[in-house]
Design a protein around this motif. Structure first.
Motif, PDB file in Angstrom:
ATOM      1  N   THR A  67     -27.699 -54.943 -40.126  1.00 46.55           N
ATOM      2  CA  THR A  67     -27.889 -53.662 -40.789  1.00 46.55           C
ATOM      3  C   THR A  67     -27.581 -53.840 -42.272  1.00 46.55           C
ATOM      4  N   GLU A  68     -28.499 -53.410 -43.126  1.00 50.06           N
ATOM      5  CA  GLU A  68     -28.267 -53.479 -44.572  1.00 50.06           C
ATOM      6  C   GLU A  68     -27.301 -52.382 -44.982  1.00 50.06           C
ATOM      7  N   GLU A  69     -26.279 -52.759 -45.754  1.00 53.46           N
ATOM      8  CA  GLU A  69     -25.334 -51.781 -46.280  1.00 53.46           C
ATOM      9  C   GLU A  69     -25.662 -51.415 -47.720  1.00 53.46           C
ATOM     10  N   GLU A  70     -26.089 -52.411 -48.490  1.00 54.78           N
ATOM     11  CA  GLU A  70     -26.391 -52.174 -49.909  1.00 54.78           C
ATOM     12  C   GLU A  70     -27.130 -53.403 -50.434  1.00 54.78           C
ATOM     13  N   SER A  71     -27.991 -53.180 -51.425  1.00 51.77           N
ATOM     14  CA  SER A  71     -28.664 -54.320 -52.046  1.00 51.77           C
ATOM     15  C   SER A  71     -29.026 -53.976 -53.486  1.00 51.77           C
ATOM     16  N   PHE A  72     -29.215 -55.038 -54.267  1.00 49.50           N
ATOM     17  CA  PHE A  72     -29.746 -54.847 -55.612  1.00 49.50           C
ATOM     18  C   PHE A  72     -30.488 -56.098 -56.038  1.00 49.50           C
ATOM     19  N   VAL A  73     -31.377 -55.919 -57.003  1.00 44.98           N
ATOM     20  CA  VAL A  73     -32.253 -56.983 -57.496  1.00 44.98           C
ATOM     21  C   VAL A  73     -32.008 -57.167 -58.979  1.00 44.98           C
ATOM     22  N   ALA A  74     -32.021 -58.422 -59.422  1.00 43.17           N
ATOM     23  CA  ALA A  74     -31.927 -58.757 -60.850  1.00 43.17           C
ATOM     24  C   ALA A  74     -32.883 -59.928 -61.102  1.00 43.17           C
ATOM     25  N   GLY A  75     -34.064 -59.617 -61.605  1.00 45.18           N
ATOM     26  CA  GLY A  75     -35.062 -60.660 -61.841  1.00 45.18           C
ATOM     27  C   GLY A  75     -35.532 -61.259 -60.535  1.00 45.18           C
ATOM     28  N   ASP A  76     -35.415 -62.594 -60.407  1.00 42.31           N
ATOM     29  CA  ASP A  76     -35.830 -63.265 -59.172  1.00 42.31           C
ATOM     30  C   ASP A  76     -34.671 -63.438 -58.190  1.00 42.31           C
ATOM     31  N   ARG A  77     -33.570 -62.749 -58.438  1.00 44.95           N
ATOM     32  CA  ARG A  77     -32.376 -62.834 -57.589  1.00 44.95           C
ATOM     33  C   ARG A  77     -32.096 -61.486 -56.947  1.00 44.95           C
ATOM     34  N   ALA A  78     -31.388 -61.542 -55.822  1.00 43.07           N
ATOM     35  CA  ALA A  78     -30.973 -60.309 -55.150  1.00 43.07           C
ATOM     36  C   ALA A  78     -29.670 -60.567 -54.414  1.00 43.07           C
ATOM     37  N   VAL A  79     -28.931 -59.497 -54.208  1.00 42.85           N
ATOM     38  CA  VAL A  79     -27.715 -59.519 -53.409  1.00 42.85           C
ATOM     39  C   VAL A  79     -27.879 -58.471 -52.325  1.00 42.85           C
ATOM     40  N   LEU A  80     -27.562 -58.865 -51.111  1.00 37.97           N
ATOM     41  CA  LEU A  80     -27.713 -57.987 -49.961  1.00 37.97           C
ATOM     42  C   LEU A  80     -26.406 -57.987 -49.184  1.00 37.97           C
ATOM     43  N   ARG A  81     -25.758 -56.814 -49.104  1.00 39.18           N
ATOM     44  CA  ARG A  81     -24.562 -56.651 -48.278  1.00 39.18           C
ATOM     45  C   ARG A  81     -25.007 -56.204 -46.902  1.00 39.18           C
ATOM     46  N   TRP A  82     -24.471 -56.838 -45.841  1.00 39.17           N
ATOM     47  CA  TRP A  82     -24.934 -56.550 -44.498  1.00 39.17           C
ATOM     48  C   TRP A  82     -23.788 -56.488 -43.495  1.00 39.17           C
ATOM     49  N   ARG A  83     -24.139 -55.953 -42.331  1.00 40.91           N
ATOM     50  CA  ARG A  83     -23.238 -55.931 -41.172  1.00 40.91           C
ATOM     51  C   ARG A  83     -24.017 -56.540 -40.027  1.00 40.91           C
ATOM     52  N   PHE A  84     -23.417 -57.501 -39.344  1.00 36.91           N
ATOM     53  CA  PHE A  84     -24.036 -58.142 -38.196  1.00 36.91           C
ATOM     54  C   PHE A  84     -23.230 -57.792 -36.970  1.00 36.91           C
ATOM     55  N   GLY A  85     -23.888 -57.155 -36.005  1.00 36.07           N
ATOM     56  CA  GLY A  85     -23.223 -56.752 -34.777  1.00 36.07           C
ATOM     57  C   GLY A  85     -23.811 -57.455 -33.565  1.00 36.07           C
ATOM     58  N   TRP A  86     -23.030 -57.522 -32.491  1.00 34.92           N
ATOM     59  CA  TRP A  86     -23.449 -58.154 -31.240  1.00 34.92           C
ATOM     60  C   TRP A  86     -22.585 -57.623 -30.114  1.00 34.92           C
ATOM     61  N   THR A  87     -22.910 -58.040 -28.883  1.00 32.61           N
ATOM     62  CA  THR A  87     -22.104 -57.713 -27.716  1.00 32.61           C
ATOM     63  C   THR A  87     -21.467 -58.993 -27.199  1.00 32.61           C
ATOM     64  N   ASN A  88     -20.156 -58.973 -27.028  1.00 32.94           N
ATOM     65  CA  ASN A  88     -19.420 -60.117 -26.497  1.00 32.94           C
ATOM     66  C   ASN A  88     -19.683 -60.282 -24.997  1.00 32.94           C
ATOM     67  N   PRO A  93     -18.146 -54.698 -28.092  1.00 32.55           N
ATOM     68  CA  PRO A  93     -18.912 -54.971 -29.312  1.00 32.55           C
ATOM     69  C   PRO A  93     -18.118 -55.834 -30.290  1.00 32.55           C
ATOM     70  N   GLY A  94     -18.850 -56.600 -31.079  1.00 28.02           N
ATOM     71  CA  GLY A  94     -18.251 -57.379 -32.155  1.00 28.02           C
ATOM     72  C   GLY A  94     -19.092 -57.230 -33.406  1.00 28.02           C
ATOM     73  N   HIS A  95     -18.492 -57.530 -34.554  1.00 25.07           N
ATOM     74  CA  HIS A  95     -19.267 -57.504 -35.794  1.00 25.07           C
ATOM     75  C   HIS A  95     -18.544 -58.262 -36.896  1.00 25.07           C
ATOM     76  N   VAL A  96     -19.304 -58.663 -37.894  1.00 26.74           N
ATOM     77  CA  VAL A  96     -18.788 -59.192 -39.150  1.00 26.74           C
ATOM     78  C   VAL A  96     -19.587 -58.543 -40.266  1.00 26.74           C
ATOM     79  N   ARG A  97     -19.019 -58.571 -41.452  1.00 24.67           N
ATOM     80  CA  ARG A  97     -19.726 -58.080 -42.634  1.00 24.67           C
ATOM     81  C   ARG A  97     -19.856 -59.238 -43.599  1.00 24.67           C
ATOM     82  N   GLY A  98     -20.951 -59.240 -44.351  1.00 24.55           N
ATOM     83  CA  GLY A  98     -21.176 -60.340 -45.262  1.00 24.55           C
ATOM     84  C   GLY A  98     -22.126 -59.993 -46.391  1.00 24.55           C
ATOM     85  N   VAL A  99     -22.436 -61.021 -47.148  1.00 22.36           N
ATOM     86  CA  VAL A  99     -23.303 -60.887 -48.320  1.00 22.36           C
ATOM     87  C   VAL A  99     -24.254 -62.071 -48.345  1.00 22.36           C
TER      88      VAL A  99
END
Length: 118
Positions: A67-88, A93-99
């Motif tokens: 799931t995307e939490e936030e993103s932004f673009v700068a030229g040919d670069r981008a940053v995407l904050r996300w949450r990854f969920g699953w079932t153990n 449920p389990g999850h981690v957050r990342g970039v």
């Protein structure tokens, strides 16, 4: 496709777990750096090697969902904050957050460097 539109399409493909759609949005010589193992993760280069990671991730993780939490673009670069969920295995449920730090070329993802809170 401009970088913002390419990022939106890439995020949607990840959200759906559609490996073919993900790979259609990546260059043939794409690079992916995984979040593990610590401290630097594993670097995969080329569409075949990167595809194998997505097949394993989405095929081997019950209820995998990005799931995307936030993103932004700068030229040919981008940053995407996300949450990854699953079932153990025990059904909880389990999850981690990342970039992801991404680099685009000709409207496609050329580089995806992933980092996770941990």
């Amino acid at each position: 496709m401009d970088t913002a539109a390419a990022l939106s399409a890439f995020s949607a493909a990840f959200g759906s777990g559609d490996v073919d759609a993900i790979m259609a949005l990546m260059t043939d010589d794409c690079v992916f750096e995984a979040t593990g193992p610590a401290p630097d993760g594993v670097r995969r280069t080329g569409s075949d090697a990167v595809r194998a990671v997505w097949v394993e991730l989405f095929g081997g993780t019950p209820d995998a969902l990005f799931t995307e939490e936030e993103s932004f673009v700068a030229g040919d670069r981008a940053v995407l904050r996300w949450r990854f969920g699953w079932t153990n295995e025990d059904g909880t449920p389990g999850h981690v957050r990342g970039v992801d730090v991404l680099r685009f070329r000709d409207g496609l993802v050329a580089e995806k460097l992933s980092y996770v809170k941990g």
